[in-house]
Design a protein around this motif. Structure first.
Motif, PDB file in Angstrom:
ATOM      1  N   LEU A   1      58.879  48.801  55.602  1.00 55.27           N
ATOM      2  CA  LEU A   1      58.200  48.491  54.347  1.00 55.27           C
ATOM      3  C   LEU A   1      57.663  47.067  54.459  1.00 55.27           C
ATOM      4  O   LEU A   1      58.420  46.128  54.728  1.00 55.27           O
ATOM      5  N   VAL A   2      56.365  46.904  54.285  1.00 57.22           N
ATOM      6  CA  VAL A   2      55.712  45.605  54.396  1.00 57.22           C
ATOM      7  C   VAL A   2      55.230  45.172  53.021  1.00 57.22           C
ATOM      8  O   VAL A   2      54.527  45.930  52.335  1.00 57.22           O
TER       9      VAL A   2
ATOM     10  N   LEU B   1      62.538  45.731  56.274  1.00 60.47           N
ATOM     11  CA  LEU B   1      61.675  45.093  55.282  1.00 60.47           C
ATOM     12  C   LEU B   1      61.020  43.877  55.926  1.00 60.47           C
ATOM     13  O   LEU B   1      61.713  43.003  56.464  1.00 60.47           O
ATOM     14  N   VAL B   2      59.703  43.817  55.896  1.00 60.14           N
ATOM     15  CA  VAL B   2      58.954  42.709  56.477  1.00 60.14           C
ATOM     16  C   VAL B   2      58.238  41.962  55.362  1.00 60.14           C
ATOM     17  O   VAL B   2      57.434  42.560  54.628  1.00 60.14           O
ATOM     18  N   MET B   3      58.546  40.669  55.228  1.00 61.29           N
ATOM     19  CA  MET B   3      57.912  39.842  54.205  1.00 61.29           C
ATOM     20  C   MET B   3      57.199  38.678  54.875  1.00 61.29           C
ATOM     21  O   MET B   3      57.832  37.839  55.527  1.00 61.29           O
ATOM     22  N   ALA B   4      55.898  38.670  54.730  1.00 60.88           N
ATOM     23  CA  ALA B   4      55.071  37.654  55.393  1.00 60.88           C
ATOM     24  C   ALA B   4      55.121  36.334  54.637  1.00 60.88           C
ATOM     25  O   ALA B   4      55.700  36.226  53.560  1.00 60.88           O
ATOM     26  N   GLY B   5      54.469  35.329  55.235  1.00 59.73           N
ATOM     27  CA  GLY B   5      54.422  34.014  54.608  1.00 59.73           C
ATOM     28  C   GLY B   5      53.330  33.927  53.561  1.00 59.73           C
ATOM     29  O   GLY B   5      52.569  34.860  53.341  1.00 59.73           O
TER      30      GLY B   5
ATOM     31  N   LEU C   1      60.425  55.526  46.546  1.00 57.09           N
ATOM     32  CA  LEU C   1      61.712  56.211  46.605  1.00 57.09           C
ATOM     33  C   LEU C   1      61.734  57.249  47.727  1.00 57.09           C
ATOM     34  O   LEU C   1      62.746  57.416  48.417  1.00 57.09           O
ATOM     35  N   GLU C   2      60.621  57.945  47.907  1.00 53.02           N
ATOM     36  CA  GLU C   2      60.552  58.913  49.005  1.00 53.02           C
ATOM     37  C   GLU C   2      60.619  58.202  50.358  1.00 53.02           C
ATOM     38  O   GLU C   2      61.285  58.677  51.283  1.00 53.02           O
ATOM     39  N   PHE C   3      59.952  57.078  50.461  1.00 55.21           N
ATOM     40  CA  PHE C   3      59.945  56.323  51.716  1.00 55.21           C
ATOM     41  C   PHE C   3      61.355  55.822  52.047  1.00 55.21           C
ATOM     42  O   PHE C   3      61.779  55.851  53.199  1.00 55.21           O
ATOM     43  N   LEU C   4      62.090  55.374  51.026  1.00 52.26           N
ATOM     44  CA  LEU C   4      63.459  54.902  51.216  1.00 52.26           C
ATOM     45  C   LEU C   4      64.447  56.051  51.326  1.00 52.26           C
ATOM     46  O   LEU C   4      65.652  55.821  51.542  1.00 52.26           O
TER      47      LEU C   4
ATOM     48  N   ASP D   1      57.015  55.107  60.642  1.00 52.08           N
ATOM     49  CA  ASP D   1      56.410  55.187  59.310  1.00 52.08           C
ATOM     50  C   ASP D   1      56.313  53.787  58.719  1.00 52.08           C
ATOM     51  O   ASP D   1      57.264  52.999  58.792  1.00 52.08           O
ATOM     52  N   VAL D   2      55.176  53.472  58.141  1.00 60.86           N
ATOM     53  CA  VAL D   2      54.990  52.161  57.535  1.00 60.86           C
ATOM     54  C   VAL D   2      54.388  52.315  56.144  1.00 60.86           C
ATOM     55  O   VAL D   2      53.495  53.141  55.922  1.00 60.86           O
ATOM     56  N   LEU D   3      54.922  51.573  55.205  1.00 61.13           N
ATOM     57  CA  LEU D   3      54.409  51.564  53.830  1.00 61.13           C
ATOM     58  C   LEU D   3      54.086  50.117  53.480  1.00 61.13           C
ATOM     59  O   LEU D   3      54.930  49.233  53.623  1.00 61.13           O
ATOM     60  N   VAL D   4      52.864  49.894  53.044  1.00 60.76           N
ATOM     61  CA  VAL D   4      52.405  48.544  52.718  1.00 60.76           C
ATOM     62  C   VAL D   4      52.178  48.423  51.216  1.00 60.76           C
ATOM     63  O   VAL D   4      51.492  49.260  50.621  1.00 60.76           O
ATOM     64  N   ILE D   5      52.770  47.415  50.620  1.00 63.74           N
ATOM     65  CA  ILE D   5      52.541  47.110  49.209  1.00 63.74           C
ATOM     66  C   ILE D   5      51.878  45.735  49.148  1.00 63.74           C
ATOM     67  O   ILE D   5      52.429  44.750  49.642  1.00 63.74           O
TER      68      ILE D   5
END
Length: 383
Positions: free
Chosen positions: A233-234, A12-16, A375-378, A303-307
C-alpha cells in the motif's frame, strides 16, 4: 474446524514531502476507523522516507496497539506549529540570515560555513519526547511487526541506504546505488532521512553524513519487497492531474525553481517505481507458469494499491501561507515564495495547524471513499 487462511503480508510505503506528509496521517486515521478496535497491526512491514519515515516509526513503536498509535500520530500532527520543526522566531531567522550573508560576502567562513537555511533543533526535541525508538524492538519481539525501514541518502557514498530493523531472518541487500543495512533505528536516522537539502542540515549516522532519503531513491517500493512484502500500500502526496504547459509571463522565481526541484526529489521516483512495478506484473502475467519455473525466474507479481490526494496540495497551501510566522514570511518573500506560483515550495514547509488539518481531512476523505477497496486489499473485509 478449518484454520482461517493466512492473510497476505502487507507493506506500507510512505514517501517524503515535509508538511505534505500530514495527508498520510489522514489516510491512516481512516484505515484505523475501518478496522475494529483492538485489531492487529495491518502493516507488518513499514517503510518510510523523509517525513514519511517519522510516520512509519510512530506506527512501528505502537504496532502492538495500532489504533492508539494512529491516534497519537494524529494528535501530534493536528497540533503542529512551524516552531516545533525549526526556529521561526525573529532572532533565529536573523541569526541564520546573517550567517549566510557573512559567508557570501567574505568568500566563505572555513569550518564555520553555514550548513543549512533553517535550524531544526526543535524537531529533534519533539521527536525525542514523542518517539521512544527502543519500543521498536518490543513490537518485533511481540510479533506485531516484521520490519521497519528508514531510507537516507549518503552525501559521501552517493548511495541510497535503507536502514532496517526487523526479525532475525532478514538479510541485507545491495543493488546499483542502493543498499539495505541492518540497524537499530534511532532519532538520528529520522533526522537524517528528513533533512531536506539546503533547507535542513545533514545528519551524521555512523561514519557518514546523510540527507533526505528521497534524493537518489530510484526504487521507493524496493525496501518493502526485500523485507518480504507480498502486497504494498503506497500513500503518495502528489495530486495526479494532466500536465499543461502555460505561457511563461515572466522568469520563474527562486521559490518556483526550488519547488520544482523538491517535486523532482520527493514525488517523481515514487510514480516511476509504481509504473515499473505494474509493468513487471503485466509481463509476468503473460508468461506461462511452466516457463517461469523452468527459467528459475525469481520475480513474483506484487499487488499494489496507491492512495494519493484528490486535490492539488500546492493550491491548498496557497490558502494558508499567511499563517506562517512573520519572520518566516519575510525570509521567503525575498525568494518569491509568497507570490503566485511560489506556494509549491512552502507546501513542504508549512507546518501550521490550519494547513496540516486540511491535509489530514483530505487524506481521511480520500481513503473513506475507497473503503471497500482498502479493506479488500488488506484482506480484512468481513472480518
Amino acid at each position: 474446524m478449518s484454520a482461517q487462511p493466512k492473510r497476505p503480508r502487507v507493506g506500507l510505503v510512505m514517501a517524503g514531502g515535509g508538511a505534505r506528509a500530514a495527508y498520510q496521517v489522514g489516510v491512516l486515521k481512516a484505515i484505523a476507523e475501518m478496522l475494529p478496535e483492538g485489531a492487529p497491526n495491518p502493516f507488518p512491514i513499514l517503510c518510510g522516507t523523509s517525513a514519511g519515515a517519522i510516520n512509519a516509526t510512530a506506527l512501528a513503536i505502537y504496532a502492538r496497539r495500532f489504533h492508539s498509535g494512529v491516534r497519537r500520530l494524529n494528535y501530534v500532527w493536528r497540533n503542529f506549529r512551524v516552531d516545533r520543526v525549526f526556529r521561526a522566531d525573529a532572532l533565529g531567522i536573523m541569526k541564520t540570515g546573517a550567517h549566510w550573508l557573512a559567508a557570501l560576502l567574505l568568500g566563505g567562513l572555513g569550518k564555520h560555513n553555514p550548513q543549512a537555511l533553517l535550524d531544526r533543533a526543535p524537531l529533534r526535541e519533539l521527536l525525542e519526547q514523542t518517539l521512544p525508538c527502543e519500543e521498536i524492538q518490543a513490537s518485533i519481539d511481540a510479533g506485531a511487526l516484521r520490519a521497519l525501514s528508514i531510507t537516507c541518502s549518503g552525501y559521501n557514498s552517493g548511495q541510497s541506504v535503507s536502514f532496517y530493523q526487523g526479525v532475525d531472518t532478514l538479510t541485507s541487500w545491495r543493488r546499483a546505488r542502493r543498499v539495505g543495512s541492518a540497524a537499530r533505528i534511532t532519532i538520528d536516522h529520522l533526522m537524517a532521512s528528513s533533512a531536506i537539502p539546503f533547507v535542513f542540515a545533514a545528519e551524521r549516522v555512523n561514519r557518514e553524513y546523510f540527507g533526505d532519503g528521497s534524493m537518489r531513491q530510484e526504487a521507493p517500493i524496493s525496501p518493502a519487497l526485500h523485507l518480504g512484502a507480498e502486497r504494498v500500500l503506497v500513500i503518495g502526496v502528489r495530486h495526479e492531474a494532466p500536465a499543461t504547459a502555460r505561457p511563461a509571463a515572466q522568469y520563474p522565481t527562486l521559490a518556483q525553481i526550488a519547488g520544482h526541484v523538491l517535486n523532482s526529489i520527493f514525488l517523481d521516483a515514487l510514480d516511476v517505481d509504481v509504473e515499473r512495478l505494474q509493468r513487471i506484473n503485466k509481463t509476468i502475467s503473460l508468461i506461462p507458469e511452466a516457463h517461469l519455473q523452468e527459467g528459475a525466474v525469481t520475480l513474483r507479481p506484487i499487488d499494489v494499491l496507491v492512495i494519493s490526494p484528490s486535490e492539488d496540495i500546492e493550491r491548498i497551501a496557497s490558502k494558508y501561507v499567511h499563517f506562517l510566522p512573520r519572520p518566516v514570511r519575510y525570509l521567503f518573500r525575498g525568494v518569491g515564495a509568497m507570490r503566485r506560483g511560489g506556494s509549491n515550495l512552502l507546501s513542504y514547509l508549512l507546518f501550521e495547524k490550519p494547513y496540516v488539518r486540511a491535509l489530514i481531512g483530505l487524506g481521511y476523505a480520500d481513503a473513506m471513499v475507497r473503503r471497500a477497496e482498502i479493506l479488500e486489499f488488506l484482506d480484512m473485509k468481513g472480518r
